[in-house]
Design an enzyme around this catalytic site. Structure first.
Site, PDB file in Angstrom:
ATOM      1  N   ASP A  48      -4.870  12.958  -6.176  1.00  0.00           N
ATOM      2  CA  ASP A  48      -4.215  13.912  -5.293  1.00  0.00           C
ATOM      3  C   ASP A  48      -2.749  14.087  -5.679  1.00  0.00           C
ATOM      4  O   ASP A  48      -2.223  13.363  -6.535  1.00  0.00           O
ATOM      5  CB  ASP A  48      -4.302  13.431  -3.843  1.00  0.00           C
ATOM      6  CG  ASP A  48      -5.723  13.447  -3.301  1.00  0.00           C
ATOM      7  OD1 ASP A  48      -6.525  14.275  -3.771  1.00  0.00           O
ATOM      8  OD2 ASP A  48      -6.015  12.628  -2.415  1.00  0.00           O
ATOM      9  N   TYR A 114      -9.521   1.728  -7.823  1.00  0.00           N
ATOM     10  CA  TYR A 114      -8.474   2.405  -7.047  1.00  0.00           C
ATOM     11  C   TYR A 114      -7.716   1.350  -6.253  1.00  0.00           C
ATOM     12  O   TYR A 114      -8.307   0.449  -5.685  1.00  0.00           O
ATOM     13  CB  TYR A 114      -9.076   3.432  -6.091  1.00  0.00           C
ATOM     14  CG  TYR A 114      -9.886   4.498  -6.798  1.00  0.00           C
ATOM     15  CD1 TYR A 114      -9.274   5.640  -7.292  1.00  0.00           C
ATOM     16  CD2 TYR A 114     -11.261   4.359  -6.966  1.00  0.00           C
ATOM     17  CE1 TYR A 114     -10.013   6.616  -7.944  1.00  0.00           C
ATOM     18  CE2 TYR A 114     -12.002   5.337  -7.602  1.00  0.00           C
ATOM     19  CZ  TYR A 114     -11.372   6.455  -8.085  1.00  0.00           C
ATOM     20  OH  TYR A 114     -12.095   7.420  -8.728  1.00  0.00           O
TER      21      TYR A 114
END
Length: 115
Positions: A48, A114
Site C-alpha cells: 500500500d 509481512y
C-alpha cells in the site's frame, strides 16, 4: 524499497508523472530505458501507499537485447548496473537474472513474510 513517497507497488491507471508514483511504475520505466523497449513487470505481492518492502521479487518478459548470444545484447551484470543507475534512491535492485521459463513472481513464491 522505501515506499514513503510512493503510492504502493502496483502501477496506478490515471495518475500522471510526479503524481501517484508507484514502485512498479518506476521499475518499469527504468527497465524500459535499460533495454530500450517497453517492459511490464509482475510483482510477487503488492504494498500500500507508504509501505516499505525488503526482498520484493518481480518478473518480466525480457526484450530481445537480453542474453550473451549477440554482441549488442546485455548480459545480466551490465543490465543490473544500468538499472541501479536509473532507479531512484528509494529503490534498490539487488539482482537481475534470467529465470526458468515457467517462473512467475507471484505464483512461484515459496513464502511471503509481512511485519
Amino acid at each position: 524499497y522505501d515506499g514513503t513517497d510512493f503510492f504502493g507497488w502496483q502501477r496506478q491507471a490515471g495518475y500522471g508523472s510526479g503524481n501517484g508514483r508507484t514502485i512498479q511504475g518506476e521499475v518499469e520505466e527504468c527497465l524500459s530505458r535499460v533495454f530500450r523497449a517497453e517492459v511490464r513487470t509482475v510483482g510477487a505481492s503488492r504494498t500500500d501507499r507508504g509501505v516499505h518492502a525488503r526482498g520484493q521479487v518481480c518478473h518480466f518478459d525480457a526484450p530481445e537485447r537480453w542474453g550473451p548470444e549477440l554482441s549488442s545484447c546485455l548480459d545480466p551484470g551490465t543490465a543490473l548496473r544500468r538499472l541501479r543507475r536509473e532507479l531512484p534512491d528509494a529503490i534498490l535492485a539487488m539482482a537481475l537474472e534470467k529465470a526458468e521459463p515457467h517462473f512467475h513472481a507471484r505464483l512461484s513464491a515459496v513464502r511471503k513474510h509481512y511485519s
